[in-house]
Structure formats: structure tokens, C-alpha cells
Design a protein around this motif. Structure first.
Motif, PDB file in Angstrom:
ATOM      1  N   SER A 350       7.854  -5.405  -5.130  1.00 44.55           N
ATOM      2  CA  SER A 350       7.031  -5.096  -3.970  1.00 44.55           C
ATOM      3  C   SER A 350       6.645  -6.341  -3.173  1.00 44.55           C
ATOM      4  O   SER A 350       6.660  -7.457  -3.679  1.00 44.55           O
ATOM      5  CB  SER A 350       5.744  -4.381  -4.411  1.00 44.55           C
ATOM      6  N   THR A 351       6.240  -6.088  -1.939  1.00 45.75           N
ATOM      7  CA  THR A 351       5.741  -7.142  -1.051  1.00 45.75           C
ATOM      8  C   THR A 351       4.227  -7.253  -1.190  1.00 45.75           C
ATOM      9  O   THR A 351       3.533  -6.243  -1.321  1.00 45.75           O
ATOM     10  CB  THR A 351       6.103  -6.814   0.406  1.00 45.75           C
ATOM     11  N   LEU A 352       3.735  -8.480  -1.172  1.00 42.60           N
ATOM     12  CA  LEU A 352       2.295  -8.697  -1.147  1.00 42.60           C
ATOM     13  C   LEU A 352       1.840  -8.603   0.308  1.00 42.60           C
ATOM     14  O   LEU A 352       2.366  -9.302   1.175  1.00 42.60           O
ATOM     15  CB  LEU A 352       1.975 -10.078  -1.717  1.00 42.60           C
ATOM     16  N   THR A 353       0.904  -7.715   0.603  1.00 45.64           N
ATOM     17  CA  THR A 353       0.518  -7.428   1.978  1.00 45.64           C
ATOM     18  C   THR A 353      -0.963  -7.734   2.221  1.00 45.64           C
ATOM     19  O   THR A 353      -1.711  -8.041   1.299  1.00 45.64           O
ATOM     20  CB  THR A 353       0.787  -5.957   2.332  1.00 45.64           C
ATOM     21  N   ARG A 354      -1.358  -7.626   3.490  1.00 51.71           N
ATOM     22  CA  ARG A 354      -2.753  -7.776   3.929  1.00 51.71           C
ATOM     23  C   ARG A 354      -3.363  -9.107   3.497  1.00 51.71           C
ATOM     24  O   ARG A 354      -4.537  -9.192   3.145  1.00 51.71           O
ATOM     25  CB  ARG A 354      -3.600  -6.599   3.436  1.00 51.71           C
ATOM     26  N   MET A 355      -2.548 -10.135   3.525  1.00 50.07           N
ATOM     27  CA  MET A 355      -3.025 -11.462   3.178  1.00 50.07           C
ATOM     28  C   MET A 355      -3.760 -12.093   4.363  1.00 50.07           C
ATOM     29  O   MET A 355      -3.487 -11.769   5.516  1.00 50.07           O
ATOM     30  CB  MET A 355      -1.845 -12.362   2.774  1.00 50.07           C
ATOM     31  N   GLU A 356      -4.649 -12.986   4.070  1.00 51.72           N
ATOM     32  CA  GLU A 356      -5.365 -13.720   5.100  1.00 51.72           C
ATOM     33  C   GLU A 356      -4.713 -15.084   5.284  1.00 51.72           C
ATOM     34  O   GLU A 356      -4.864 -15.979   4.461  1.00 51.72           O
ATOM     35  CB  GLU A 356      -6.839 -13.879   4.716  1.00 51.72           C
ATOM     36  N   LYS A 357      -3.939 -15.201   6.333  1.00 51.97           N
ATOM     37  CA  LYS A 357      -3.327 -16.463   6.731  1.00 51.97           C
ATOM     38  C   LYS A 357      -2.643 -17.191   5.568  1.00 51.97           C
ATOM     39  O   LYS A 357      -2.925 -18.348   5.277  1.00 51.97           O
ATOM     40  CB  LYS A 357      -4.371 -17.366   7.375  1.00 51.97           C
ATOM     41  N   GLY A 358      -1.762 -16.483   4.897  1.00 46.01           N
ATOM     42  CA  GLY A 358      -0.958 -17.110   3.863  1.00 46.01           C
ATOM     43  C   GLY A 358      -1.605 -17.243   2.506  1.00 46.01           C
ATOM     44  O   GLY A 358      -0.983 -17.752   1.575  1.00 46.01           O
ATOM     45  N   GLY A 363      -4.277 -10.942  -0.955  1.00 50.63           N
ATOM     46  CA  GLY A 363      -3.382  -9.829  -0.654  1.00 50.63           C
ATOM     47  C   GLY A 363      -3.385  -8.754  -1.721  1.00 50.63           C
ATOM     48  O   GLY A 363      -3.975  -8.895  -2.793  1.00 50.63           O
ATOM     49  N   ARG A 364      -2.722  -7.663  -1.404  1.00 55.02           N
ATOM     50  CA  ARG A 364      -2.522  -6.589  -2.384  1.00 55.02           C
ATOM     51  C   ARG A 364      -1.067  -6.161  -2.355  1.00 55.02           C
ATOM     52  O   ARG A 364      -0.356  -6.333  -1.362  1.00 55.02           O
ATOM     53  CB  ARG A 364      -3.431  -5.400  -2.105  1.00 55.02           C
ATOM     54  N   LEU A 365      -0.609  -5.579  -3.452  1.00 54.55           N
ATOM     55  CA  LEU A 365       0.758  -5.088  -3.545  1.00 54.55           C
ATOM     56  C   LEU A 365       0.911  -3.854  -2.672  1.00 54.55           C
ATOM     57  O   LEU A 365       0.159  -2.890  -2.799  1.00 54.55           O
ATOM     58  CB  LEU A 365       1.111  -4.766  -4.993  1.00 54.55           C
ATOM     59  N   GLY A 366       1.860  -3.899  -1.761  1.00 56.94           N
ATOM     60  CA  GLY A 366       2.047  -2.807  -0.815  1.00 56.94           C
ATOM     61  C   GLY A 366       3.100  -1.821  -1.274  1.00 56.94           C
ATOM     62  O   GLY A 366       4.056  -2.168  -1.968  1.00 56.94           O
ATOM     63  N   ASP A 367       2.909  -0.555  -0.876  1.00 56.75           N
ATOM     64  CA  ASP A 367       3.935   0.455  -1.088  1.00 56.75           C
ATOM     65  C   ASP A 367       4.934   0.370   0.056  1.00 56.75           C
ATOM     66  O   ASP A 367       4.650  -0.204   1.105  1.00 56.75           O
ATOM     67  CB  ASP A 367       3.309   1.847  -1.136  1.00 56.75           C
ATOM     68  N   SER A 368       6.105   0.934  -0.132  1.00 59.25           N
ATOM     69  CA  SER A 368       7.145   0.852   0.884  1.00 59.25           C
ATOM     70  C   SER A 368       8.005   2.107   0.864  1.00 59.25           C
ATOM     71  O   SER A 368       8.199   2.724  -0.187  1.00 59.25           O
ATOM     72  CB  SER A 368       8.029  -0.376   0.628  1.00 59.25           C
ATOM     73  N   ASP A 369       8.540   2.467   2.033  1.00 55.85           N
ATOM     74  CA  ASP A 369       9.558   3.510   2.113  1.00 55.85           C
ATOM     75  C   ASP A 369      10.715   3.212   1.179  1.00 55.85           C
ATOM     76  O   ASP A 369      11.375   4.111   0.678  1.00 55.85           O
ATOM     77  CB  ASP A 369      10.106   3.577   3.544  1.00 55.85           C
TER      78      ASP A 369
END
Length: 746
Positions: A350-358, A363-369
Motif C-alpha cells: 500500500s501507499t502511505l497517504t495524507r502525509m504532512e509535507k513528506g 501518514g496512514r496506509l491508504g486503500d486503493s482500487d
């Protein structure tokens, strides 16, 4: 790979030969193998200035101490490591320095030397260097021979030494902005905005060498008797022996408005209002722009710290570029840890998402299609890794992610149907595409519907890889069982992927009526034909069920799928006028997700071909596609090229991709369309924007389904991508195919 003349014993390992290969990789019948010797891998450590004072220069001394001159005094870097930015803080090392009005800084014999309103002085040499210059408004200085210095306030120059001020002169016109010394001609060189001057300490003569406009910085070329002069529109060189201009001004640069110029180990480094760049020996540039490399865009000063570090001062802080020796195997080990540390979600890649400027700690682990697809690609890489090394860690990773893949099938009520993803219940509104999520029978869980053909071909690819290469019978049977379930679902539902509502999904369609309903130039006709034959061959190879072979031949012979998949890539383009809206939409431009689907399918299409005759035909189709993709220099596509022709594939470009991919996989914003050193092409079907693709570390992070010719991208560092699918899959596949060697002993 990046070329910089730093101290790096790249070829030492050649003395030792290759280490013993392990595992089950294919025997090599080709001499085209990349020998994994160390190469130069670069990364950045950034130090942000919290108060954003007016920064000026940065230097390091022989002890590795770094000092930054600002309008508010001396600063130094605090903390800071790769992926963990530091700050700039006041330098309080010497008590008396806080009361000095320091206006410039330099180094002599790798020791700090300062200029204030009274003197040139240093804390080195037991503090004995203190030369009063008699210029209260002094602004610049340079060191000459035997601790002689030339000092200027812009309109005047004073030559000072231990014997005092031996010369005073006046400068007419624009003020002096920079001074340097040329040891070969034993004279100082002075730069103003509109002219270049020289001053000889021996005969005390000041003269104008040339006039111009927009001069900003200059540097003596070591051992070349040349001076490089930066301007607001490129740079030019000056012959210091004949005092004549050499050649024409060069302004085909990443950005021609130059602010700083220096030379490090024979190579020119440029600061500009749009980042920094280094001119390589071949005349091309390494470009450092954006927060992957620098805190700010406007570069103020560049200097060398030691044999493997370069300091780049910007308007928002300091960027330290580190050049280290690393093999591909060592890079793989780093990426393996990156994935395990921050990118595994319920076994998904998974991608780490919702990070603050790197800051990945925010961040949190994001879900994906495409949870199933990205995990299939990571899982494939780990299966190749296990086949090559026998690593128990790789085997455990395979088990964990294969369990996640299996649950995609069991968490929904439809036999043989793979969910896109799953998540704990109660969070649908916070997940991607909330309307696609469904509640599972287990109240603790939800699952995502509308699965695409992208996921399906990824699943089939990795199920085949595991079944063939992983010598663990339980895992083999688990993979084969999932493969059989999936393909039974598709065959029994008339070549459709049928969702929970009894309807086919938007993209899960391989039915002849749908596929052959497209004009021949629409890529989906070729793609879906290629994929479904690969899927059926894989299913037949591992289950032995005649149904799969029979249905594959029916599609190829009765419905023209062999003809479809063999159609040359040059025939793919926009649908003819009058075609339906769907065909027109699918053929507006080249779809790079299609490339990913094709190539993942090629594993099963070629490797598990029913006959040698078909295999030869498939090879022709795969090579035709690979030829079309060559300009992108995608590492994975080139490694797949080795699958069908080990003698004729772009091994060097595959290695270039792997070496050039940045260690920092954060989605920093990247911009390149402003560059003057690249050739922009007219708009075209494949959306190839430039004549030559840029290195991965100068582009936004993107997966293999992205267009590598896209010049802009990123989102300010709000995501960190996983190396699992982007880098580890091509690397370990290359290792398995024996086109990348084991690391040489170091």
C-alpha cells in the motif's frame, strides 16, 4: 547513472568475481549480464530555516563543520537525516562571534575565514589571522598568494596582508559583486554586473577585461586556464591566458537565470532561480529541483563539503546532497525494509497517504482500487527473490501477501470473484470511492466491488509465478486454487467478471462480442485478447483442465483473438470518425495502464504457450510492443524484454532505471516544462513530451502504469509510494532471469 568525480572505488569488486548464485534462477546462456558493482547513489538531507532570514553563503571546513552566513549572523545545521529534515540554528560556538558584523565567509586551506567591517580574520591558526582592511562597508573578499586578500565594498578595493593595506583602488560603474583568484596568472579577478576585471598584486594594476550585462557569478576552472561566467541568461567561458571569450554563451540549461556558479572536481555546478544543476562530462545535466532535493527553489550558493557531499543553500534553507557507493543489491535491501516498515496493510502493498509535507510519521496506509494489482506485483517480486536467494523472509512475505490476495476472494459472496480491496467496517466514507464499497457477511469488515481487468491480470501473473517458482507445496496449491477459481468464474460467466449485483463490471469483459466490437485500431481489442489467452494458458498449465485449453483455442481460431493479439502496435491509434463514444474515449491517447496489463500478461502468454509455434508468434508480438515502449526506458518493460530475447533487450537502460530511481519515494512536486535543456515535442498520440525521457529522480514518483514522459506531477509530499511494485519487481525479476548478477564481493 549520475556521474560525479567523487572518491568512489567502483570497480574494486571486479577483483573478486561473482559470488555463488543461489536458488532456482534460470541458467544464463547470454553474456549480457549486468555486473552489480557499486555505483553512485545520491540522496538529500534538508535543513529548513524556520525564520527564513536572508541567507547568503555556505561552507564546510576541514573538520566537516558547516556554517551558513545570513543577514542575522552565522547559522549551522541542526539534526537532520535522510527523510528526517533538520533546521538551521544560530552558531554559538565562539562567544565573540556574536558581536562581529560578518558580511562574508570563505575557506582557506579548508579553514573558515571571515570578513567583517574591520578585518579579514579566522578562528583557525590559533586566531593569528587578523588583517584590518580599512573598508567599513566591505562586502566581498578573496584569498590570494601567501595570505594576501583583496577586499571590496563594491566601489573600492584594498589589498591587505600581514604588512597592512598595500593598495587602494576605486571601481567605476557597477559595484563589484564577487572576487576570486587565479593562481596560474597570479591575479585577482573581479566581477561586476556589467564587466569582468583583473587586478595584479605584483604591478598593482586594475584593468577591465570585458564588458557585458547580467553577470551574476564566476569560477576559475581548475587546470584549464579558463573562467566560467554565469549570467541571467546562461554562461560563457573566458580564456585566462589570452583574455578572450571562448565559444558562444550556453543558455540551453535547465534554467538559464543563474545565481551561483562553482566547480567541484572538474564539473560545473550551477545555482539558479529554479534549482541547481551539474553539467556532466557529456554536456547534459543532473537537475536538482523541488523538495526531493532542496528546501527552496532559488539557489543562493553551492560548495563542496567533502569527497561525497555537496552543499546547496537556497532561499528557504540548506540542501545537502550525499553521494554514496551502493550496489543494486544494497539498494534492494533498503527498499525491502521501506516496504516492511511503512507499506504493508493487512498484507497488501500500500501507499502511505495524507502525509504532512513528506513526514511519513504523519501518514496512514491508504486503500486503493488496485490493492490486488499492486500487491500482485510486490508479491511477484518476493517470489522471484525467494527463487533466487532461498530467503525465509521472502517466503514469509509471500505467505502474508498471498493470504491477503486469497481474502479478496472469500470476503465477498460471489464464487471466484476478486474484490478490489477490503477494510474494517465503519469507515466507508473515509475510503476511496465510497460508493463502491459493500458490507461483508462478517460485520467487522467491508469489501470493495467493481473489480477491473487490471487486477485480474495481476492476480493471474503472480499466481503463475508462485506456482512455478516457489518450492512450498502449500503455497503452490493456494495460488493454483485461486487461479482456478478466478478463471472458472470468467469462463462460466461467458467471459465476464460478474459482480455481487449480477452485472458485469465496467472493465472485466473479455467476451468476443465486446472485444471484437472495437475497431482494430482501438487498443482494447488487442489488449483484452492478449490478456485472456495468457490467463487461459496459465490456468491450463497449472490445473491441467482441458476446458481452459479448449476455450483458448476457440477464442483464437473462431473469434480471431490470435489475430487480435498479433496486430502490430503501430496500428493502434485513435478510432475512426463515426466510431461509438466508448471506442472514441478509449482511443483518445495511449493508455499506459494498458502497457502494465500487457506486460504482466506476457509472463503467462509466452512462458506457458501451448505450442512452440505459438510461442514464436507471441515472441514476435511481445518484441513489437517492447520496441514501441523503448523510448520510455521503463525498467520493468526492459526486463520483460529479456524474457523473450536475452540477447536483444535494453539491459543498460533497465539498469539505468534501477540506479536512477530515487531512494526518496515521496510524492514531491516535480516540474520540468520550464527547462531549456530539453526538446519539447508536439502533442502526439503516445503523449511523448520530450525527445528523450528524463531520469526517474528528476520526475514525480510514478508507477509503471504512468507516462514517464509526463514532466509535471507530485503533490507536495503528501504520499510515500512503496518500492514493492515500482522497483523490487523489476530488480528481482532481473535477478531471476540472470540479467542482473549477484552483488560482487566488496
Amino acid at each position: 547513472m549520475k556521474k560525479i568525480n567523487l572518491k568512489l572505488l567502483v570497480f574494486v569488486g571486479l577483483l573478486f568475481g561473482f559470488s555463488q548464485a543461489q536458488g532456482q534462477q534460470l541458467p544464463s546462456n547470454s553474456q549480457r549480464v549486468h555486473q552489480d558493482v557499486p555505483f553512485v547513489q545520491e540522496y538529500a538531507i534538508k535543513y529548513y530555516s524556520e525564520e527564513v532570514p536572508m541567507l547568503d553563503k555556505v561552507y564546510a571546513d576541514r573538520n566537516g563543520t558547516v556554517q551558513i552566513l545570513s543577514k542575522s549572523g552565522l547559522l549551522r545545521p541542526h539534526a537532520g537525516a535522510f527523510l528526517y529534515p533538520g533546521t538551521l540554528t544560530p552558531d554559538k560556538t565562539y562567544l565573540a562571534m556574536k558581536d562581529k558584523n560578518i558580511v562574508s565567509i570563505s575557506t582557506v586551506e579548508n579553514q573558515f575565514v571571515y570578513l567583517d567591517d574591520k578585518a579579514v580574520f579566522s578562528n583557525a591558526w590559533a586566531g593569528s589571522l587578523y588583517l584590518q582592511h580599512e573598508l567599513p562597508s566591505a562586502a566581498s573578499f578573496a584569498h590570494g598568494k601567501d595570505f594576501t586578500f583583496l577586499v571590496s565594498d563594491g566601489g573600492h578595493i584594498h589589498l591587505v596582508s600581514k604588512d597592512g593595506v598595500s593598495y587602494k583602488g576605486k571601481i567605476s560603474g557597477s559595484p563589484v559583486i564577487e572576487i576570486t583568484y587565479d593562481a596560474a596568472t597570479e591575479r585577482f579577478l573581479l566581477l561586476a554586473e556589467n564587466k569582468l576585471m583583473s587586478f595584479s598584486p605584483a604591478d598593482k594594476k586594475l584593468k577591465t577585461l570585458t564588458e557585458g550585462a547580467g553577470f551574476t557569478s564566476f569560477v576559475v576552472r581548475e587546470g584549464k586556464n579558463k573562467l566560467a561566467i554565469a549570467t541571467k541568461d546562461g554562461y560563457f567561458e573566458w580564456d585566462l591566458l589570452s583574455d578572450k571569450k571562448v565559444g558562444q554563451k550556453q543558455n540551453a540549461l535547465p534554467w538559464p537565470v543563474l545565481t551561483s556558479l562553482t566547480e567541484i572536481n572538474g564539473l560545473l555546478w550551477f545555482g539558479s532561480e529554479q534549482g541547481a544543476f551539474m553539467e556532466k562530462e557529456d554536456g547534459k545535466f543532473n537537475y536538482y529541483f523541488g523538495e526531493r532535493w532542496l528546501p527552496g527553489d532559488k539557489v543562493l550558493h553551492i560548495s563542496q563539503k567533502n569527497a561525497d557531499e555537496v552543499l546547496i543553500l537556497t532561499d528557504k534553507g540548506l540542501g545537502k546532497l550525499v553521494f554514496m557507493s551502493q550496489t543494486l543489491a544494497e539498494k534492494a535491501a533498503y527498499y525491502e525494509q521501506q516496504v516492511r516498515d511503512r507499506h504493508i496493510r493487512h498484507g497488501f502493498n500500500s501507499t502511505l497517504t495524507r502525509m504532512e509535507k513528506g513526514n511519513f510519521d504523519t501518514g496512514r496506509l491508504g486503500d486503493s482500487d488496485n490493492d490486488g494489482l499492486w500487491t500482485s506485483m510486490y508479491l511477484g517480486g518476493e517470489a522471484f527473490r525467494y527463487a533466487v536467494t532461498g530467503s525465509e523472509e521472502a517466503l514469509q512475505n509471500v505467505k502474508e501477501s498471498l493470504d491477503a490476495m486469497e481474502r479478496l476472494y472469500t470476503i465477498n459472496p460471489v464464487e471466484g470473484f476478486p474484490s478490489r480491496s477490503f477494510s474494517r467496517s465503519g469507515y466507508i466514507e473515509k475510503l476511496a470511492d465510497p460508493d463502491r464499497w459493500q458490507h461483508a457477511s462478517d460485520p467487522e469488515w467491508d469489501w470493495k466491488a467493481t473489480t477491473s481487468s487490471d487486477e485480474v491480470i495481476g492476480h493471474v501473473f503472480v499466481f503463475g509465478v508462485i506456482a512455478e517458482l516457489v518450492d512450498n507445496e502449500a503455497l503452490r496449491q493456494q495460488a493454483i486454487g485461486l487461479l482456478d477459481q478466478l478463471m472458472t468464474h470468467i469462463v462460466e460467466n461467458d467471459w465476464y467478471l460478474i459482480d455481487y449485483d449480477g452485472k458485469h463490471t465496467t472493465w472485466g469483459r473479455w467476451n468476443p462480442e465486446y472485444v471484437n466490437g472495437f475497431p482494430t485500431m482501438v487498443g482494447d481489442r488487442k489488449l483484452n485478447s492478449s490478456n485472456i489467452i495468457a490467463m487461459l494458458q496459465t490456468a491450463y498449465h497449472f490445473t491441467g483442465k482441458e476446458m481452459y485449453k479448449k476455450e483458448a483455442y476457440k477464442l483464437m481460431e473462431k473469434h480471431g483473438y490470435l489475430e487480435n493479439l498479433m496486430r502490430p502496435m503501430e496500428g493502434i491509434g485513435k478510432a475512426e470518425e463515426g466510431s461509438d463514444d466508448w471506442a472514441a474515449m478509449l482511443s483518445e491517447s495511449w493508455n499506459h495502464s494498458d502497457d502494465e496489463m500487457y506486460f504482466l500478461g506476457y509472463w503467462g502468454l509466452y512462458r506457458y504457450a501451448f505450442t512452440d509455434e505459438l510461442k514464436a508468434q507471441y515472441k514476435e508480438a511481445i518484441k513489437d510492443h517492447w520496441e514501441a515502449e523503448r523510448p520510455e526506458k521503463d525498467g520493468l518493460w526492459n526486463i520483460f524484454g529479456a524474457l523473450v530475447d536475452r540477447e536483444n533487450f535494453d539491459l543498460e537502460e533497465a539498469v539505468w532505471y534501477l540506479q536512477e530511481y530515487p531512494l526518496d519515494m515521496i510524492s514531491w512536486t516535480a516540474k520540468n516544462s520550464h527547462r531549456k535543456d530539453i526538446e519539447i515535442l508536439e502533442e502526439n498520440f503516445r503523449r511523448q513530451s520530450t525527445s528523450e525521457v528524463l531520469p526517474p529522480d528528476e520526475l514525480a514518483i510514478r508507477r509503471h502504469n504512468g507516462n514517464r514522459f509526463t514532466l509535471e506531477g507530485g503533490n507536495g509530499g503528501s504520499q510515500e509510494y512503496s518500492a514493492g511494485d515500482i522497483w523490487l519487481l523489476p530488480y528481482w525479476m532481473g535477478r531471476y532471469l540472470n540479467v542482473i548478477s549477484d552483488p560482487l564481493i566488496r
